[in-house]
Design an enzyme around this catalytic site. Sequence first.
Site, PDB file in Angstrom:
ATOM      1  N   GLU A   3       5.421  -4.338  11.909  1.00  0.00           N
ATOM      2  CA  GLU A   3       4.300  -3.382  11.900  1.00  0.00           C
ATOM      3  C   GLU A   3       3.178  -4.062  11.156  1.00  0.00           C
ATOM      4  O   GLU A   3       3.294  -4.339   9.957  1.00  0.00           O
ATOM      5  CB  GLU A   3       4.698  -2.066  11.215  1.00  0.00           C
ATOM      6  CG  GLU A   3       5.720  -1.246  11.987  1.00  0.00           C
ATOM      7  CD  GLU A   3       5.226  -0.724  13.324  1.00  0.00           C
ATOM      8  OE1 GLU A   3       4.020  -0.790  13.610  1.00  0.00           O
ATOM      9  OE2 GLU A   3       6.082  -0.263  14.113  1.00  0.00           O
ATOM     10  N   CYS A  32      -3.059   0.735   7.106  1.00  0.00           N
ATOM     11  CA  CYS A  32      -3.091   0.088   8.420  1.00  0.00           C
ATOM     12  C   CYS A  32      -3.736   1.005   9.435  1.00  0.00           C
ATOM     13  O   CYS A  32      -4.407   0.556  10.349  1.00  0.00           O
ATOM     14  CB  CYS A  32      -1.678  -0.282   8.855  1.00  0.00           C
ATOM     15  SG  CYS A  32      -0.569   1.120   8.935  1.00  0.00           S
ATOM     16  N   ASN A  64       0.790  -1.235   0.000  1.00  0.00           N
ATOM     17  CA  ASN A  64       0.000   0.000   0.000  1.00  0.00           C
ATOM     18  C   ASN A  64       0.824   1.287   0.000  1.00  0.00           C
ATOM     19  O   ASN A  64       0.324   2.329  -0.435  1.00  0.00           O
ATOM     20  CB  ASN A  64      -1.019  -0.017   1.154  1.00  0.00           C
ATOM     21  CG  ASN A  64      -0.366  -0.067   2.505  1.00  0.00           C
ATOM     22  OD1 ASN A  64       0.788  -0.461   2.640  1.00  0.00           O
ATOM     23  ND2 ASN A  64      -1.103   0.328   3.525  1.00  0.00           N
TER      24      ASN A  64
END
Length: 482
Positions: A258, A292, A162
């Site tokens: 992450e 996210c 992304n």
Amino acid sequence: MSAVNQNIHTHPFLIDNEWRESESGKTIEILSPDDKSVVGSVQAMSQAETDEAARASKAAQEGWAATPLDERAALMHRWADELEKMSDELGDIIQREVGKGFSSAKVEVIRTAELIRYTAEQGLRVKGEFMTGDGFPGGGKNKKAMIQKVPHGVVLAISPFNYPVNLSAAKIAPALVTGNTVLFKPATQGAISGIKMIEALMKAGLPEGVLNIVTGRGSVIGDFIVTHPEIDMISFTGGTKTGQHIATQASMIPVVLELGGKDPAIVLEDADLEKAASEIVSGAFSYSGQRCTAIKRVLVMDGVADQLVAKLKEKVEALKVGKASEGAGVVPMIDDKSADYVESLIEDAKDKGADVVTTGDRQKNLLHPTLLDNVTEEMRVAWEEQFGPVLPVIRISSVFEAIDLEKRNEFGLQASIFTRNMEDAFSIADKLEVGTVQLNGKTSRGPDHLPFLGVKNSGQGVQGIGRSIESMLRDKVTVINL
Ligand code: NAP
Ligand code: G3H
């Protein structure tokens, strides 16, 4: 996977500053999320080539660590300059490859150049420590300890689709400035953008072997690189399942992860509802929620729920829906499978009684934004990370309910609280099990020098420029016994 197709541009991998095609003769075609046109293809590297790339990173590491820090930092500055020069070209590639609007894609490139420069400057300020032994009973003043900060060695940088440029550079720049070399594994959908970004680093003067690129499906080459003996540290951003798998594979090396999130926006009765609605809609739906840190559920007090939902509806209906190439904000999802998943969450919620406030037709992987009200705990969308353009609203009768709902979810990336009462805001913030709480603003990672982390299933370790630099270094203690 297909044999090398001469009609589309085939992007090579990089070992020792040599751009190469795989001897496997296999490539992976990258289709644009916008219209399924072929953007290009990348190499499906063989295990032997992947091994060679890891070994090249190792072979270059000692020399790179010995290169003066100011030279390493200067390379980062030149890289940032080259990236900026390529911002239109790269913006166009990001747009086509991961279906992000051109202006957001270009902002990603500029943001990355700024991140690299800041990293270079921060890297120059890394300091060691000096201690004497007399602070501990029996230690003695005669023991003088120098604590240096030294690189781990080879950092494996694995990035998601992304932010194919920004989230890759956020690992590569801190690794390089601290004297680590890098084995870079971009997301397959995102690899062309990643390769182009490294072209900029090559123009800036990347020394041989200091960064090598591996391409190929993570499901095929992932375990091999993660467990490769030449890898000394892993920095990963991506889905929770993948991150958990990597954590179980990697042994005895530091791993920074992450991962996914289910960021709530908690709206109290005294909130500025207009501001809350604007922040929530842009937080939830930009890039179709494929972030996210997207707001992934709203927890609103009963007393203001009707008003908030009315405002959310108005703003969601005003969103521009269409192709990334048309400058839309709600764009086709990265692939059909992701759109199927989001649709399954919407159907499940509808079946269990959620109210559909606003929605639209689905055209292949383009899902119109959907706002669901009266979502309850029995519905999957209350808990699962949608990573797509659907926003569930859960009505609550007390702040305790909001805290309880947040605590019982598996993720802990960020949360937003909207209220005019700062005492309430701080008191709730203290109780939430997340990496970051945003007061009266949407959840988001930047500015990039702030610490960025997820707790629970949202991650392990901390990123953000300063913390990323720290994560790429370890202590080395030398004691002089006088
Ligand atoms: P993903 O499917 O987990 O892929 C991420 C990266 O891992 C890709 O490079 C992928 O390669 C690679 N990979 C896949 N299987 C692997 C394995 N067994 N070993 C090693 N690497 C492997 O995630 P995504 O779909 O790209 O991104 C979406 C997810 O990432 C969401 O859950 C989102 O929340 C999360 N995310 C989190 C953050 C954050 O900072 N917290 C930021 C962005 C995204 P291939 O592409 O070749 O499969
Ligand atoms: O997708 C995850 C990114 O780290 C989110 O970054 O908050 O700047 O969109 P962002």
